[in-house]
Structure formats: structure tokens, C-alpha cells
Design an enzyme around this catalytic site. Sequence first.
Site, PDB file in Angstrom:
ATOM      1  CG  ASN A   1      -1.722   1.159   1.275  1.00 55.03           C
ATOM      2  OD1 ASN A   1      -1.828   1.809   0.482  1.00 55.03           O
ATOM      3  ND2 ASN A   1      -2.195   1.398   2.482  1.00 55.03           N
TER       4      ASN A   1
ATOM      5  CG  HIS B   1      -5.600   2.164   5.192  1.00 54.64           C
ATOM      6  ND1 HIS B   1      -5.438   3.194   5.904  1.00 54.64           N
ATOM      7  CD2 HIS B   1      -4.644   1.349   4.742  1.00 54.64           C
ATOM      8  CE1 HIS B   1      -4.100   2.908   6.450  1.00 54.64           C
ATOM      9  NE2 HIS B   1      -3.598   1.510   5.781  1.00 54.64           N
TER      10      HIS B   1
ATOM     11  CD  GLU C   1      -2.820   5.851   6.399  1.00 51.10           C
ATOM     12  OE1 GLU C   1      -2.914   5.827   5.258  1.00 51.10           O
ATOM     13  OE2 GLU C   1      -1.918   5.442   7.140  1.00 51.10           O
TER      14      GLU C   1
ATOM     15  N   GLY D   1       2.533   2.744  10.340  1.00 50.86           N
ATOM     16  CA  GLY D   1       3.474   3.757   9.801  1.00 50.86           C
ATOM     17  C   GLY D   1       4.366   4.076  11.189  1.00 50.86           C
TER      18      GLY D   1
ATOM     19  CB  SER E   1       5.298  -1.361  11.568  1.00 51.67           C
ATOM     20  OG  SER E   1       5.028   0.036  11.735  1.00 51.67           O
TER      21      SER E   1
HETATM   22  P1  PGA Z   1       2.868   0.501   7.410  1.00 51.40           P
HETATM   23  O1  PGA Z   1       1.347   0.728   6.844  1.00 51.40           O
HETATM   24  O2  PGA Z   1       3.459  -0.878   6.771  1.00 51.40           O
HETATM   25  O3  PGA Z   1       3.625   1.716   6.805  1.00 51.40           O
HETATM   26  O4  PGA Z   1       2.663   0.538   8.978  1.00 51.40           O
HETATM   27  C1  PGA Z   1       0.437  -0.382   6.777  1.00 51.40           C
HETATM   28  C2  PGA Z   1      -0.888   0.084   6.031  1.00 51.40           C
HETATM   29  O5  PGA Z   1      -1.030   1.213   6.330  1.00 51.40           O
HETATM   30  O6  PGA Z   1      -1.306  -0.730   5.484  1.00 51.40           O
END
Ligand code: PGA
Length: 795
Positions: free
Chosen positions: A10, A99, A101, A175, A215
Site C-alpha cells: 500500500n 483502511h 487512514e 506507520g 509496520s
Molecule cells: P505501514 O502501513 O506498513 O507503513 O505501517 C501499513 C498500512 O497502512 O497498510
Amino acid sequence: MSRKFIVGGNWKCNPASMKEANTLLKEWKKSLPSVDKSKVDVVICPPALWMTTLSPAIEALGMQTCAQNVGKNDAGAFTGEWTAANLLDLNIKWTLIGHSERRTKYGETDADVAEKVAKCQEIGVNVILCIGETLEEREGGKTDEVNKRQLAAVIPKVKDWSKIVLAYEPVWAIGTGKVATPEQAEETQAAIRAYIKGAVSSDVADKLQIQYGGSVSPDNCADGQPCGVRSESKAVEGLDSTQAPPPSSPLPENCQLGAMAQGDTFDEVDTSSKVKANRYKSQRLDFCQSREASCWASILELITKPNIDGFLVGGASLKPTFMEIVSKVGPSKMVDMWPKFEEKMKKEGLNDTAIAAFKYTYGVLVSGADVMIPESKLDPVEKLPEYEKLREKPDPRLLKKTLILKLNGGLGTGMGLEKAKSLLPVTQGFTFLDLIAKQVASMRKEFKTDLKFMLMNSFSTSQDTLEALSKYPDLGTGSDLEFVQNKAPKVTASDMSPAEWSADSSHEWCPPGHGDLYPAMLGSGTLEKLLKKGYRYMFVSNSDNLGATMDLKILTHFVQSGAPFMMEVAERTDADKKGGHLAKDKAGGLLLRESAQCPEEDEKEFQNVGKYKFFNTNNLWVDLAALKREFRRNDGALPLPVMKNGKTVDPRDKASTKVLQLETAMGAAIQCFEGASALVIPRSRFAPVKTTNDLLALRSDAYKLTEDFTIVLAPERDGVPPEVKLDGMYKFTDAMEKLIPNGPPSLLHCKKLVVEGPVTFAKDVIIKGTVTVKNSSGTSKELAAGTYEDKTVEL
Ligand code: PGA
């Protein structure tokens, strides 16, 4: 059921330009020309505007393009949106929905997510549905509740589950560089699958792929912290060719995961734990030379958890190392080999529980999981309840609900016996089994109750044992007296395939260690049968530990404490410093650390018997109802540490195929039960016979056989057994008999007896203090009658 892996990349609103995106795709092409689609699906989610332009390059890598979002409506006046139909029109067959976000930054509700899923189902677009809890929700213990709520909104909209993949993404891990530990992720994903099973069906739950996201990166380590070694490379600047590739093989050839517990029944069939531990440690050290390796271990550990079927990767999917993640996940031995093991075990008639248990251990083997337990993860156990100070009033009524179980799966090969070790004569012509039968009879008399007794035999000890016990019909017969532990396929060391040996196919199987107690009880139906008959508590011990008798005071303490599991531990002395110890994890839960699980640099602390004061005697108390609960919680396989023993498929033919035998130990289950406890017992309850050294001491006057057929140290010994160290030539019992044709010497006042070279003891030899008897001539010489005290006798 083995599901195909699926990895998502992603990119979010990254990288900064399409030029950089193209550079990244070219870098990927260099490191892995094409993904093996038979093993892993990979979907890449670029920013929407670039999807069609980048799609050909993505597809050329054997990957598919996936949108990051989709509208919930059909075509119409919805400025800034696109529809599921638009995606299909552009040949984009996948989209993310929900997601975190989108949920947190754009206010998408569960209802919006549900409508989007409904549209994709209608049009036929595959969905990666993201769910997960915030930090606050996790800390408030609401993880499962939140996941269920998010799923419940969507479930009614799904008609075709083959077009749904779930991505469990704890919001606090996205993240942030903080990864959920493999255990946290597995526990939550197991709960998600269990919920789907209840809310939809077992079939859907079995087939549903659940990714872990948050992460995921080779830069994050098993401890959930960012790895300090790798450079903090970001986005496309991170096309960092200095990054070392992961180790080519996830596990070094002979690396052993875990070690035998003290008092273990199975060590006689292998080299000593210590040798294995050291061999393992040096290889493990090579493997974990850098923290980078342990970063990989984290990913590999996650991927072999039974409920984790891939990853949704954010930040790390913008780096060249993303392809390393893909290639690690893709050619997984689990995907390649597991179906072969499953088929073989089914053909052999092994039950689902046995298969699930082996699947777990095999998964650990191929995972490269870092099984080290460093000092930083432990606290010592300062104080424990002590046997002598127990104040509970013994309650004899509990005996009716209690099973005494002896582990009797081990062969006496280490002491020169080709059958059950418990058939060895121990003292006064009685074998271990005779003494156990007599102990039970005497306990029944003492407690005036029909104490329930059972044995766990192995396929190689069952027949001999039942025959030998037929002279004690009161003990019970058939499935009332025994259940048989499972067998496990041996694994070919070179390629991790099921070992084959057509000359004698029985050599393709091995016992899976006494940790198999739990699956064997469940799979044989014994656990259910016992619970139905009203048995609630189980006292387990090794058949070679004649000190482990039913103790009403301990039983009452165990029941009244409400603990699901209790381990009898003894105080470590200097003589025990090399063996494993009890410790606490940072959450306060008890666990065992074996020598092979201790990093080299922590060895000193490991051996510090003043700090880590207790060791496992393998006398265990288990609440059977709690055991059943644990099985349910863990999808039918207790997550015990796995030991790996290197052997040849035909143990007598050293030129035959090299194989690995996987084992678990029953004491390690202490870490599986929340609220498990331990009790310090006097050494008299721990008198295992592992070697002819132990046997010689036991037959001497340093020990006494009591009226209830327990072997105890003579009172003069003040609780300290004599130490006997016989020459290697006396390893087998028949050789030891030749050493003491007139019976054992008196060891009542002996601290240590060492015998070097061929010797026979005359009648009436008395040993006091520390004595060494030496004969370097090569022909046997007699040690004459008399008293020997604190000296070296050269014959
Ligand atoms: P990240 O994001 O691996 O950077 O933590 C995962 C995601 O948002 O799908």
C-alpha cells in the site's frame, strides 16, 4: 487447512513522483524477475491517478494492481469519486476498503465501508477489507470487540467470500515502526477467524485469508522495535543498495529450537541436551549475528503463525526490500511442503489434533523464529509458595476428581534397553513399572479411594508396558489405563520434505516429545472422557521419577489456588546451573528458559543460581477444564517452544538420510496458561533415573525403599544425593551389573564416587567422602572390600 499467502503493498500517497515509482518497479524487477503466483499473490496499491500507467509494469512482475479506495455509489454526481465498475473497466480487479487512514482522516464509518463492500460484491471486485483497533482501544481491552463491530457491519453484505481478504491492521502499528508481536497478531487474528466461523461458517473461516498489516518491514525486529542497524531509509530515497540481503536460509542446518526440560524422559534417545544446546547456540549466533537477521526472524515468525496468511505492507512497500519480503513469504516451505505432511499423516490415520500439533511445530521449524530469550525480556522469580509452608487443610474429597498420569513414552536406549525404560529393574528386582503399580495400590489404600491412574505410552512402549502391567489388574486395562502419544513424521534435513525410508517405513516416524501429552489427550478423546466422568485435575510426572507420588497437600493447594497449571520446582544448586530455569516475562507470566534459549552474552546470568533460583522437576498439575479452554483458544494446538534434533532416518545407519525430529516438552506449557503458578518442593519429590550413575546411587544404601514403595534418600544424607560418575564404558545397565557383581558399594556417606577404567567392586566396599577409583591397565581389576575415604585409589 493451508491458505495461499497474499501480500499487499500500500503506497498511500507516495512516492513523490511517478518517475520515482517507475524507478522502484525497475529495482524490484532486478531483484525478483517475477513472483511465483502459485505460491503467493501480490497486489500493489499505487496512488489512483497512476494505476493505469503503472499497471503493465506491476503485472510484468507477476503482481496485480489494487486501488486504495472506491466509492460506495454507482456513476452519478459524486465529485472526486470513482466506482467499482470504473475499476473493472480499467481491468483493476482489487481495492482496499476501510483502511484506518480513510476511517480516521476522512471520517469513513462502518456503514460507509459496508456499502462499498456491497458495491464491490455486486460488480465482482476483490476487496481487501481493513479492520483494526486504536491504541486506546487495545489498552482498554477492546481489540476483539472493535474488530467484531467492524466486521459485523460488513458480513451481511457479503455474498461471495472468495472475493474478500481481511487485513488486520492495528492502528497503533501503522506507520509507527511498532509491530504487533507475532503472538499479539496471531491471537487477534485467531479471534477474528473464530468470529467469522460463528457469524458466517466454518468453511468460510477456514478459507478466508487474513493479512497482518502495521509496520511490516525487514527493519522491524521481533521485539516490536525498529531495528537500529538499518538506515532509516524512506520512500524512494530508500533505494538503498547497501542493505544486506537476509540470510539465505532462514534456519541454520542443525539449529535446535529450545531444549529438553530437566527430568525429561526423552533425552536418552539423543545426544545430551547440553551438547545440543551448545551446537545450537553457536549456529544461532551466526544466524543472529546482526539484528537484521532477527528482523527477518520477526517476519518469518509472523508468517508461520497459523492465522496469518500474508501482509499488508505500507512504508516498506516503497523500498527495494519489499521484494525480499515477497520472496520470503512466497516460497514458503509451509505452502510447498505442508500438504505432503498433511496427506502422509492422514494416510497413517493420525487424528486432526495430532496433525494440528505437528503443523504448529513444523511451522516453527521453517519459520526461522528467533527462540532466544534474552535477559532483557526476563525477571527472576523471587518468591514462590513452598511445600513446607502450605497451610491449606488437605481435602481428600478432591482425590475423586484427580487423575495420576505417568509419562511412559521413553525407550531405555540410552541405558542399553530396547524397550520401555520403565521396564528396567531399579531396586530389589522391581522395575519402575512395578514400583509405580505398587505406589498406586498403596496410595489407594492410604486414601481409601479408587484413585484414577493412567499412562501415556508411545507407539514403541505400549505393548511391552501393558504386558508387564497385566499382573496388576486393579490398575485398569486398555483405554482406561493408557492413551498412546502421537507419532510425528521425520523431516528431511536438506529440503524439509517428509522423510522417506522404503527399507523400513517405521523409521519415517518419531515420537514428538512429551509436550505431545496435551494433543494426545485431546485427540484420543481421553480429555473429553475424563471431563465427562468428573475428573478435573491431573498430576503428571515422568515414570522414571519415583519421588513423584500423589500428595494431598499439594493437590489441595493447587485446587484452592485456582491456578490452571502448576509446576513443582526445586531450588537450583551449583550442580543444576547448566540446566534450564524458571523466570517471569515482563508481564509477570511464568516461563521456562532452557540453555539453548539463552543468548551467549547472558550465559552468566543464566547460570546465576542466586538469581534464577528454581528449575522444573516435570511434576505438573493441570486443570483439565483450563486445558480444554486453552486448546479452544489456540485453534487446537498449544503454542509450545519447539526442539529440533538432527539424526539419520535409520538411527543405526549413520549413512542414511539426515533428518530432523521435532519435539515439544510438556513443562513449557506453563507459558501458555494465564495465571499458571509454581510450588517449591523438597528434592525428595525429584529423583529421576537418567543414567547408570543415577541407578547405581539409587540401588545403594544412600536411598531407602519406603513401605509405600517410594524411594527416598536415607535420612543421614540430609537431602543431598551422592554424586556418581562412572566411566563411559558403564553407560549400559548390563555393563554396570558387571561393575557391581556383588551389589552396590555403600554410598551412605559418599559425596562423590568416580570410576575410571574397568573395575569390579568386591562385596563390602564402603565409600566415604570423595573417592576416585582408577584402573588404567585395560584389564579389569577388583576393588577389595574395605572403607575408602577421600582418596584416589589406583588399581
Ligand atoms: P505501514 O502501513 O506498513 O507503513 O505501517 C501499513 C498500512 O497502512 O497498510
